[in-house]
Design a protein around this motif. Structure first.
Motif, PDB file in Angstrom:
ATOM      1  N   ALA A  64       0.826  -1.206   0.000  1.00  0.00           N
ATOM      2  CA  ALA A  64       0.000   0.000   0.000  1.00  0.00           C
ATOM      3  C   ALA A  64       0.864   1.262   0.000  1.00  0.00           C
ATOM      4  N   ARG A  65       1.984   1.192   0.719  1.00  0.00           N
ATOM      5  CA  ARG A  65       2.856   2.377   0.779  1.00  0.00           C
ATOM      6  C   ARG A  65       3.443   2.666  -0.604  1.00  0.00           C
ATOM      7  N   ILE A  66       3.938   1.615  -1.272  1.00  0.00           N
ATOM      8  CA  ILE A  66       4.457   1.809  -2.629  1.00  0.00           C
ATOM      9  C   ILE A  66       3.310   2.176  -3.572  1.00  0.00           C
ATOM     10  N   GLY A  67       2.164   1.576  -3.338  1.00  0.00           N
ATOM     11  CA  GLY A  67       1.009   1.906  -4.172  1.00  0.00           C
ATOM     12  C   GLY A  67       0.706   3.390  -4.149  1.00  0.00           C
ATOM     13  N   ASP A  68       0.747   3.974  -2.968  1.00  0.00           N
ATOM     14  CA  ASP A  68       0.488   5.417  -2.877  1.00  0.00           C
ATOM     15  C   ASP A  68       1.567   6.229  -3.589  1.00  0.00           C
ATOM     16  N   ARG A  69       2.807   5.751  -3.504  1.00  0.00           N
ATOM     17  CA  ARG A  69       3.892   6.475  -4.197  1.00  0.00           C
ATOM     18  C   ARG A  69       3.679   6.431  -5.709  1.00  0.00           C
ATOM     19  N   ILE A  70       3.296   5.267  -6.224  1.00  0.00           N
ATOM     20  CA  ILE A  70       3.020   5.156  -7.660  1.00  0.00           C
ATOM     21  C   ILE A  70       1.771   5.959  -7.998  1.00  0.00           C
ATOM     22  N   GLY A  71       0.787   5.882  -7.105  1.00  0.00           N
ATOM     23  CA  GLY A  71      -0.435   6.649  -7.324  1.00  0.00           C
ATOM     24  C   GLY A  71      -0.156   8.129  -7.540  1.00  0.00           C
ATOM     25  N   ALA A  72       0.774   8.654  -6.749  1.00  0.00           N
ATOM     26  CA  ALA A  72       1.104  10.078  -6.886  1.00  0.00           C
ATOM     27  C   ALA A  72       1.677  10.390  -8.269  1.00  0.00           C
ATOM     28  N   LEU A  73       2.235   9.385  -8.943  1.00  0.00           N
ATOM     29  CA  LEU A  73       2.830   9.587 -10.271  1.00  0.00           C
ATOM     30  C   LEU A  73       1.811   9.385 -11.397  1.00  0.00           C
ATOM     31  N   VAL A  74       0.633   8.881 -11.060  1.00  0.00           N
ATOM     32  CA  VAL A  74      -0.381   8.656 -12.105  1.00  0.00           C
ATOM     33  C   VAL A  74      -1.699   9.368 -11.769  1.00  0.00           C
ATOM     34  N   GLY A  75      -1.597  10.362 -10.916  1.00  0.00           N
ATOM     35  CA  GLY A  75      -2.778  11.178 -10.639  1.00  0.00           C
ATOM     36  C   GLY A  75      -3.827  10.497  -9.798  1.00  0.00           C
ATOM     37  N   ALA A  76      -3.394   9.591  -8.932  1.00  0.00           N
ATOM     38  CA  ALA A  76      -4.330   8.886  -8.056  1.00  0.00           C
ATOM     39  C   ALA A  76      -4.096   9.305  -6.622  1.00  0.00           C
ATOM     40  N   GLY A  77      -5.123   9.738  -5.941  1.00  0.00           N
ATOM     41  CA  GLY A  77      -5.019  10.059  -4.527  1.00  0.00           C
ATOM     42  C   GLY A  77      -4.735   8.806  -3.719  1.00  0.00           C
ATOM     43  N   PRO A  78      -4.327   8.984  -2.465  1.00  0.00           N
ATOM     44  CA  PRO A  78      -3.957   7.848  -1.607  1.00  0.00           C
ATOM     45  C   PRO A  78      -5.075   6.812  -1.485  1.00  0.00           C
ATOM     46  N   GLY A  79      -4.664   5.578  -1.257  1.00  0.00           N
ATOM     47  CA  GLY A  79      -5.631   4.525  -0.978  1.00  0.00           C
ATOM     48  C   GLY A  79      -6.337   3.951  -2.187  1.00  0.00           C
ATOM     49  N   GLN A  80      -5.756   4.129  -3.360  1.00  0.00           N
ATOM     50  CA  GLN A  80      -6.405   3.603  -4.565  1.00  0.00           C
ATOM     51  C   GLN A  80      -5.484   2.712  -5.399  1.00  0.00           C
TER      52      GLN A  80
END
Lengths: 401, 401
Positions: A64-80
Motif C-alpha cells: 500500500a505504501r508503494i502503491g500510494d507512491r506510484i499513485g502520486a505519479l499517475v494522478g491517483a489520490g492515496p488509498g487507490q
C-alpha cells in the motif's frame, strides 16, 4: 533539435560509460539508491530480523505504501493503488472485476493492436465469463460502444508506435455508454502526467520496471477508484486481501479498502528495490519530465525526417505532441539487424517485428547530446550498411515490451 | 531426546548469534550465497547489462531452470515445474485447470482446516465455473469421493497441526474416483522427501520462502505432470506462456511444455535470490533432512510430554513419525503471550490463533542443542509466568503461514 538539453537527473542513476540507453521503455536504468536498500533488506531485514520484519520493518504495509507512491505519479489520490504481482495477473483481476460491475452486458472491447498479454487475458476472461471480445483501434471506439459493452480496456501508449491516446476523452466516451474503463499504463507511468482521478478512470494497471525504473520484473500495480471499492468483486481472492487476514477464517471477505486487491505474499526483495527506485522521482514534476521527453522525441523525429529518409526510414510515431508517448518508432528495412549493430556500438534500443526500431527516450537520464550521438550512430550504421554483418538470431530475441 | 545432534549445514546460512530460529516454516533463514548473487544481479545484470540480460544472463530461462531445481526437491523430473507468482495465484491456475480437465463434474473437495488462501481460491474458482465446494478433513476423503468430484486439493502438511497426509494414498484414491489431484506443498517442499512423479500427482503448487529459504515473498512454483501438459488449459494466459512469445501474436496459443504455465514478467531480483538460496541443498539428501527433522520434532514432543504437561501444554502434532511434518504445535493457555515472551528471549517461533505455539524445526541450521535451549526457555517462561508481562497486541500480528 535541442542537443544542448541536459538530462534531468542523471546523477540519480547508475549508468555505464559509453552506453546510450534508449530502452528505458523496456527496463529502466538502476537508480543509485537501490543497492543500499537491497543490502539492508537482505542483511538486516531478512537475515537478522527474520519473520519479525513483517511487523517491525513494515513489510505488511509495503504494497500500500508503494502503491500510494506510484499513485502520486499517475494522478491517483492515496488509498487507490496497491503494488504486487505481474501486469498480466492484474489485467485478469481488473477485467473480471470490470465485467462483474456490468452484469448482463456481454462485450469486452480491447485494442487489437495492443500488447499481446492484454489481448490474451481479455480472451481468457471472456471465455470464463461467457463474453465476447471486440478488437478495434482506440480511434474507432465511438462506433463500437453500445449497451452491450461491459468494459473497454486500452493501453494509454501503443507499445509499438508510441501513439498516446486520450485518457479523459476515451474514459468519458466509455462512461457515456455505461461501460467500465480499464487502462493499461505500462508505457505511460513515469513518462508523462496521467490524471486517473481527474478523468474518473475506474480501473488501471501498470508495470513498474519501465519508466518507473523498479528493476527487472519489479511488481506491477493496480488502481481501483475509491468510489468502486465498496462494490468491486475481484476474482483472485488471496488471503492478503481478506478483511481480517490473521483471523484465518474459512470464507473470504474482502478488505473494505484497496487492500482487497492484494493477493498472496509479494516478492519483497523486488518490492523493496522498487521502493528505493521511486526515490529517483522525488521532487521532480512529471510536467518537467514530459516537456523534456517531448524535446527528445522531437529531436529524434526531426533527425529522422532530415537525415534518414534516404535510407527508407519512416517515422511511425505520431508527430503531434499530444498524441505521442515517450518512445519513437522508426520503420526501416533490416530493422532487426540495425538494432543489433547499434547495440554493438553501445546504443541500446530495441526491435519490434517485423520492421520497427524502437527508441525509448527517458529524460531523467538521457540528454540531448546522448540522442545526437545515438542518431549519428544510426545514420552511420545505415550509411555504411554495418547491419549487413549482423548474424541473424531473431529466435532468441529478448522479451522487451 | 537427541540433544547432541548437530545441524546439517549451519555454515550455509547467515544466523544471528543468540537467536534460535524456530520459524523456518514461515520464512527460512538467509543462505550465505544470496547477497553476492543479488549484488551481481543489481550491478552487473541490471545496471550494466540492462535489457540484454534477458538473453545474455539467462533471465528468460530462469523460471524453468529454478523450476527444475525445485522439482528435484519434490520428486519431479525436469520440465514439469516452473517458478513464478504467488502460491495464491498458482492455486487459482491449478484449480481452474483441474476443473477443466473434468468437464461435467461439479465438485471441488478441499480441506476445511486448510490454509485460508487455499479455501478462498477454491471458492473463487467454484464461483467462476459454477461448481460446488465440499470442505472436509483429508481423513474423510473416501466417503466424499464420487463421480461428481472434479478435483481434490489438499495441503500435504497441515499449517496448524503439522499433520502430514499420505501423498500417494490420497492421490490414488482421488484417481480411483476419476478426479484430479492438486497438492499444496508449501509446508513440505524442502522439509521432507516428496515424490510427485512416483505418486502420479497431477498438479501441485508451493511457495519457496519457507523450507526452501528463498527469501521474503520468494516466487512460488507450479507442477504440471508431463502427461497432462498437452491437455491442460490454464486461465492466466500471460504472454510469457505463449508458444511464440516474441511473435507477439493476437491470439494465445500455449507453449507445448511447462513454459505454458508462465504468466507475466517475473520478479527477477527475488528469483535470482531464490536461485542462490537453493544452493543450500546442494549435495544434501532430503532423506537426511527428514531423519534430522524427525529427531528434532521427537525431541520437542518428548520434552513437552515430560516437562510441560504440568503447564497445561498439549502436543497437537501427530506422534507417529509418518504423520508428522517438520513443525510441532503445542496448545497452551496464553499461547500468544508465551510466543512473544520467547521472542523477547531470542527464541523465535510463531503463534496460531486461538491457542497454538508453532515451532518449526529446520535441521539444516538447527541443532539438538538449539532445541534443548529453546525448550528450556519455554519451560522457564511457563514456570515464571513471564508471559504475563507481554502486552496484548494481537491485531498487528505478523502474517506467517
Amino acid at each position: 533539435m535541442s542537443s544542448e538539453r541536459a538530462a534531468l537527473a542523471p546523477e540519480r542513476f547508475v549508468l555505464s560509460d559509453g552506453t546510450i540507453y534508449l530502452d528505458g521503455n523496456s527496463l529502466g536504468a538502476m537508480p543509485v539508491g537501490v543497492p543500499a536498500a537491497v543490502e539492508d533488506a537482505l542483511h538486516r531485514q531478512w537475515a537478522a530480523d527474520l519473520i519479525t520484519s513483517w511487523n517491525d520493518n513494515g513489510w505488511w504495509q509495503l504494497p500500500a505504501r508503494i502503491g500510494d507512491r506510484i499513485g502520486a505519479l499517475v494522478g491517483a489520490g492515496p488509498g487507490q493503488v496497491i503494488c504486487g504481482d505481474s501486469t498480466s495477473v492484474q489485467l485478469f483481476q481488473t477485467l473480471v472485476a470490470a465485467a462483474r460491475l456490468r452484469p448482463g452486458r456481454t462485450v469486452l472491447i480491447t485494442d487489437g493492436g495492443g500488447f499481446p498479454t492484454d489481448q490474451y487475458l481479455t480472451d481468457s476472461v471472456a471465455r470464463l465469463l461467457d463474453l465476447e471480445v471486440v478488437r478495434i483501434h482506440p480511434s474507432e471506439l465511438a462506433r463500437h460502444l453500445d449497451a452491450r459493452t461491459a468494459a473497454v480496456s486500452f493501453s494509454l501508449v501503443d507499445y509499438r508506435t508510441g501513439e498516446l491516446f486520450d485518457l479523459a476523452g476515451v474514459t468519458a466516451a466509455t462512461h457515456a455508454a455505461g461501460a467500465v474503463m480499464v487502462w493499461d499504463l505500462c508505457h505511460a507511468a513515469g513518462a508523462l502526467p496521467v490524471r486517473l482521478d481527474e478523468a474518473g478512470v475506474d480501473l488501471a494497471v501498470g508495470c513498474s520496471y519501465k519508466y518507473l525504473n523498479g528493476g527487472p520484473g519489479a511488481p506491477a500495480w493496480i488502481y481501483v477508484a475509491a468510489g468502486l471499492q465498496a462494490e468491486i468483486d475481484l476474482p483472485l481472492t488471496g488471503w492478503h486481501g481478506h478483511r481480517s487476514p490473521f483471523a484465518l477464517e474459512q470464507h473470504y471477505a474482502p478488505a473494505a479498502s484497496i487492500e482487497q486487491a492484494r493477493i498472496g505474499t509479494p516478492p519483497l526483495l523486488s518490492m523493496l528495490a522498487l521502493d528505493a527506485a521511486l526515490d529517483a522521482f522525488d521532487g521532480i514534476e512529471l510536467s518537467a519530465v514530459r516537456a523534456a521527453s517531448l524535446a527528445l522525441t522531437d529531436q529524434v523525429i526531426a533527425y529522422a525526417d532530415e537525415q534518414l529518409t534516404r535510407y527508407d526510414v519512416e517515422v511511425v510515431t505520431p508527430r503531434a505532441a499530444s498524441r505521442r508517448g515517450s518512445h519513437v518508432s522508426l520503420r526501416m528495412p533490416s530493422a532487426y539487424e540495425v538494432c543489433q549493430a547499434l547495440i554493438a556500438r553501445g546504443v541500446i534500443g530495441d526491435y519490434r517485428a517485423p520492421d520497427m526500431l524502437r527508441l525509448g527516450l527517458t529524460p531523467l537520464y538521457l540528454s540531448g547530446q546522448d540522442v545526437d550521438r545515438a542518431m549519428a550512430e544510426l545514420r552511420d550504421v545505415l550509411e555504411t550498411k554495418a547491419y549487413q554483418a549482423v548474424e541473424f538470431a531473431r529466435s532468441s530475441d529478448h522479451p522487451v515490451t
